[in-house]
Write a protein that holds these residues in place. Structure first.
Motif, mmCIF file in Angstrom:
data_model
loop_
_atom_site.group_PDB
_atom_site.id
_atom_site.type_symbol
_atom_site.label_atom_id
_atom_site.label_comp_id
_atom_site.label_asym_id
_atom_site.label_seq_id
_atom_site.Cartn_x
_atom_site.Cartn_y
_atom_site.Cartn_z
ATOM 1 N N ALA A 245 14.354 65.566 -34.678
ATOM 2 C CA ALA A 245 14.209 64.277 -33.993
ATOM 3 C C ALA A 245 12.747 63.948 -33.681
ATOM 4 O O ALA A 245 12.429 62.819 -33.326
ATOM 5 C CB ALA A 245 15.035 64.265 -32.714
ATOM 6 N N TRP A 246 11.866 64.924 -33.814
ATOM 7 C CA TRP A 246 10.434 64.643 -33.624
ATOM 8 C C TRP A 246 9.871 63.869 -34.803
ATOM 9 O O TRP A 246 8.795 63.300 -34.731
ATOM 10 C CB TRP A 246 9.655 65.954 -33.449
ATOM 11 C CG TRP A 246 9.813 66.538 -32.090
ATOM 12 C CD1 TRP A 246 10.953 67.100 -31.573
ATOM 13 C CD2 TRP A 246 8.835 66.601 -31.044
ATOM 14 N NE1 TRP A 246 10.729 67.503 -30.287
ATOM 15 C CE2 TRP A 246 9.443 67.211 -29.939
ATOM 16 C CE3 TRP A 246 7.506 66.195 -30.961
ATOM 17 C CZ2 TRP A 246 8.759 67.425 -28.745
ATOM 18 C CZ3 TRP A 246 6.819 66.419 -29.773
ATOM 19 C CH2 TRP A 246 7.448 67.031 -28.688
ATOM 20 N N ALA A 247 10.584 63.863 -35.915
ATOM 21 C CA ALA A 247 10.064 63.259 -37.139
ATOM 22 C C ALA A 247 10.110 61.744 -37.093
ATOM 23 O O ALA A 247 10.901 61.146 -36.382
ATOM 24 C CB ALA A 247 10.873 63.766 -38.338
ATOM 25 N N ASP A 248 9.231 61.123 -37.897
ATOM 26 C CA ASP A 248 9.270 59.672 -38.059
ATOM 27 C C ASP A 248 10.508 59.282 -38.860
ATOM 28 O O ASP A 248 11.110 58.256 -38.626
ATOM 29 C CB ASP A 248 8.026 59.195 -38.810
ATOM 30 C CG ASP A 248 6.753 59.604 -38.086
ATOM 31 O OD1 ASP A 248 6.641 59.268 -36.901
ATOM 32 O OD2 ASP A 248 5.905 60.271 -38.700
ATOM 33 N N VAL B 268 15.143 56.299 -39.426
ATOM 34 C CA VAL B 268 13.749 56.044 -39.077
ATOM 35 C C VAL B 268 13.668 55.907 -37.569
ATOM 36 O O VAL B 268 14.494 55.221 -36.960
ATOM 37 C CB VAL B 268 13.260 54.756 -39.766
ATOM 38 C CG1 VAL B 268 11.818 54.456 -39.392
ATOM 39 C CG2 VAL B 268 13.407 54.889 -41.272
ATOM 40 N N ALA B 269 12.691 56.586 -36.980
ATOM 41 C CA ALA B 269 12.542 56.504 -35.524
ATOM 42 C C ALA B 269 12.216 55.078 -35.132
ATOM 43 O O ALA B 269 11.404 54.407 -35.774
ATOM 44 C CB ALA B 269 11.450 57.440 -35.049
ATOM 45 N N SER C 46 8.703 53.076 -30.269
ATOM 46 C CA SER C 46 8.970 53.024 -28.834
ATOM 47 C C SER C 46 7.914 52.218 -28.098
ATOM 48 O O SER C 46 7.536 52.546 -27.002
ATOM 49 C CB SER C 46 9.047 54.438 -28.265
ATOM 50 O OG SER C 46 7.782 55.046 -28.382
ATOM 51 N N ALA D 90 7.943 51.451 -24.300
ATOM 52 C CA ALA D 90 8.726 52.504 -23.676
ATOM 53 C C ALA D 90 8.180 52.760 -22.276
ATOM 54 O O ALA D 90 7.022 53.095 -22.113
ATOM 55 C CB ALA D 90 8.631 53.775 -24.498
ATOM 56 N N GLN E 123 9.232 54.399 -18.277
ATOM 57 C CA GLN E 123 10.123 55.408 -17.715
ATOM 58 C C GLN E 123 11.519 54.855 -17.478
ATOM 59 O O GLN E 123 12.505 55.516 -17.672
ATOM 60 C CB GLN E 123 9.548 55.919 -16.403
ATOM 61 C CG GLN E 123 8.316 56.759 -16.632
ATOM 62 C CD GLN E 123 7.709 57.205 -15.346
ATOM 63 O OE1 GLN E 123 8.425 57.435 -14.384
ATOM 64 N NE2 GLN E 123 6.412 57.324 -15.303
ATOM 65 N N HIS E 124 11.555 53.608 -17.054
ATOM 66 C CA HIS E 124 12.863 53.036 -16.770
ATOM 67 C C HIS E 124 13.408 52.246 -17.951
ATOM 68 O O HIS E 124 14.480 51.702 -17.890
ATOM 69 C CB HIS E 124 12.809 52.173 -15.511
ATOM 70 C CG HIS E 124 12.619 53.013 -14.288
ATOM 71 N ND1 HIS E 124 13.635 53.772 -13.769
ATOM 72 C CD2 HIS E 124 11.527 53.261 -13.538
ATOM 73 C CE1 HIS E 124 13.171 54.438 -12.721
ATOM 74 N NE2 HIS E 124 11.900 54.152 -12.563
ATOM 75 N N LEU F 64 14.198 53.430 -20.862
ATOM 76 C CA LEU F 64 15.182 54.168 -21.645
ATOM 77 C C LEU F 64 16.619 53.870 -21.243
ATOM 78 O O LEU F 64 17.387 53.378 -22.048
ATOM 79 C CB LEU F 64 14.900 55.665 -21.560
ATOM 80 C CG LEU F 64 16.005 56.526 -22.142
ATOM 81 C CD1 LEU F 64 16.047 56.368 -23.644
ATOM 82 C CD2 LEU F 64 15.821 57.976 -21.774
ATOM 83 N N PRO F 65 16.980 54.128 -20.000
ATOM 84 C CA PRO F 65 18.380 53.899 -19.661
ATOM 85 C C PRO F 65 18.768 52.434 -19.808
ATOM 86 O O PRO F 65 19.858 52.116 -20.220
ATOM 87 C CB PRO F 65 18.466 54.356 -18.208
ATOM 88 C CG PRO F 65 17.297 55.273 -18.047
ATOM 89 C CD PRO F 65 16.227 54.678 -18.900
ATOM 90 N N GLY F 66 17.811 51.535 -19.506
ATOM 91 C CA GLY F 66 18.092 50.117 -19.669
ATOM 92 C C GLY F 66 18.455 49.808 -21.108
ATOM 93 O O GLY F 66 19.437 49.127 -21.383
ATOM 94 N N GLN F 67 17.654 50.350 -22.044
ATOM 95 C CA GLN F 67 17.931 50.111 -23.458
ATOM 96 C C GLN F 67 19.270 50.685 -23.850
ATOM 97 O O GLN F 67 19.994 50.110 -24.633
ATOM 98 C CB GLN F 67 16.852 50.769 -24.313
ATOM 99 C CG GLN F 67 15.547 50.001 -24.313
ATOM 100 C CD GLN F 67 14.468 50.748 -25.060
ATOM 101 O OE1 GLN F 67 14.745 51.761 -25.688
ATOM 102 N NE2 GLN F 67 13.261 50.260 -24.987
ATOM 103 N N VAL F 68 19.587 51.824 -23.285
ATOM 104 C CA VAL F 68 20.844 52.459 -23.639
ATOM 105 C C VAL F 68 22.004 51.556 -23.233
ATOM 106 O O VAL F 68 22.957 51.377 -23.956
ATOM 107 C CB VAL F 68 20.957 53.835 -22.965
ATOM 108 C CG1 VAL F 68 22.367 54.377 -23.068
ATOM 109 C CG2 VAL F 68 19.980 54.798 -23.618
#
Lengths: 264, 172
Positions: free
Chosen positions: A214-217, A232-233, A236, A239, A241-242, A244-248
């Motif tokens: 998952a570190w890969a592009d 493809v990653a 971000s 991106a 801190q907050h 992430l969950p919002g996007q989820v």
């Protein structure tokens, strides 16, 4: 494969196949596979054993030749190169890192890193300077004179990465480089590979470890010698801190998944 | 029950207004869970009804300051003493795969790979966040990210294992 790249691919496979044996008895280890990997990319290859991962890596590293199709490194068709030219390519462009047994036990870290330059006939003083420079980049300058036996597994892998990138080398092919490491050390190795890519170096990594892939592009999935999928990653940008969950929560695809972090 | 117990836990530390509870809850869970005002006030009125919290008198619900009662303190202690039972076997992905296998779906490889690629994308996204996270990131944010990364990783490993089992079963 990716049209946004203007530069020449570091590594290309063009309808490359590797068959073992001939005629109806032939076993197809890989292909036909086509792919382009560009400078600065970190690409992970995943797949079950026997799916062709290691074959792909051997073709990419000029350790093996395709029975059909082409392998190009920086635009040069490997089929056009003599054995001496292939050997020079491995000294000057391609470095390998394996799961273990990467270093020669009788040489210090510095001597191990310097080896490809030495074999290439570089002057001793330059060899030493470059090797030390590369060891510093992986954070091991202070351990330069240790023998492999006196280094931890993670340190040995970092020395191997330094050697793979010493001097002009800029394409690293790695087969399960984190396979023998605990998860924290493995993650440190991935972080190091990622930082090498940020310098414009290229890494192709075979792994069965999803967290490291998952570190890969890009992650390529191999099945029965073919690339069946590629992820493809997502960039971000933005991106937070907050974020992430919002996007989820906003991503509709997530709603087909169990939502352990939502009210139950 | 999670919101109810979380509010009690926050109030056990210090009295708070409804809005303060909402903010504390959201911050301490790394923003994983946003609450609306309705949830906040209905939870508070149930807690009050059950005698677990009490409030100062005020002319509107928003102005009331809530504090925990002795029964509320006991409820927090009992929550801590009770392990969470995460044995849910009704994970949607698990059920989907099991039903597809039972129905004799021929192209299980495709079903598994579709999911694997999607989960890998998610894992790549989480990992990007982890790489980008500043060293002084809030603890809840990092711990939430860890949880999501490990869950996605487990999902991919499970899919790999399903594939192996199906292959072994097809071969025998």
């Amino acid at each position: 494969m990716t049209s946004t790249h203007q530069t020449e691919p570091t590594l290309s496979l063009v309808d490359a196949s590797r068959l073992h044996g001939e005629g109806p008895q032939a076993v197809r280890a890989l292909g036909p596979v086509s792919l382009d990997i560009f400078p600065g990319e970190l690409v992970a290859i995943m797949g079950p054993s026997g799916s062709g991962k290691s074959t792909l890596l051997s073709l990419a590293g000029a350790l093996d030749r395709p029975t059909e199709g082409k392998v190009l490194i920086e635009g040069r068709d490997l089929a056009d190169l003599s054995l001496a030219e292939l050997a020079a390519l491995r000294r000057r462009v391609i470095g390998f890192v394996f799961q273990d047994l990467n270093l020669l036990p009788g040489l210090t870290a510095l001597e191990n890193v310097a080896l490809p330059l030495e074999l290439d006939g570089s002057p001793l003083e330059e060899t030493r300077t470059r090797a030390l420079e590369e060891l510093e980049r992986v954070g091991l300058k202070d351990l330069a004179h240790r023998f492999p036996d006196n280094l931890s597994g993670g340190e040995q892998q970092r020395v191997a990465i330094a050697r793979a990138f010493v001097g002009p080398r800029h394409l690293l092919l790695a087969d399960e480089p984190t396979g023998a490491l605990d998860s924290v050390t493995g993650e440190a190795v991935m972080r190091l590979l990622k930082s090498q890519c940020a310098r414009g170096r290229t890494v192709v990594l075979v792994t069965h470890d999803a967290a490291h892939a998952a570190w890969a592009d890009r992650v390529l999935f191999l099945r029965d010698g073919h690339i069946v999928d590629e992820t493809v990653a997502i960039d971000s940008t933005g991106a937070t801190q907050h974020g992430l969950p919002g996007q989820v929560q906003q991503n509709p695809a997530q709603h087909s998944q169990p939502q352990p972090l939502s009210p139950v | 029950m999670i919101i109810r117990n979380s509010f009690l836990t926050i109030l056990a530390a210090h009295p708070a207004h409804g809005y303060g509870l909402k903010s504390s809850f959201e911050a301490s869970t790394g923003g994983a869970w946003r609450l609306n005002a309705g949830q906040v006030y209905s939870t508070l009125s149930r807690l009050e009804r059950d005698g677990l919290i009490q409030s100062s008198e005020a002319d509107s619900p928003e102005r009331r300051s809530w504090s925990i009662t002795d029964d509320g303190q006991a409820a927090v202690a009992s929550w801590y003493d009770t392990p969470v039972d995460n044995r849910s076997n009704r994970d949607e992905l698990v059920i989907k795969v099991l039903v597809a296998v039972a129905a004799g779906e021929r192209d299980m490889d495709r079903v598994l790979q579709t999911q694997r690629a999607a989960t890998m994308r998610r894992l790549q996204e989480f990992t990007r966040h982890k790489i980008a996270a500043p060293p002084d990131s809030e603890l809840p944010d990092l711990m939430l990210l860890d949880a999501m990364i490990l869950r996605a990783e487990a999902e991919i490993r499970w899919l790999d294992q399903c594939e192996q089992r199906l292959q072994a079963s097809a071969a025998s």
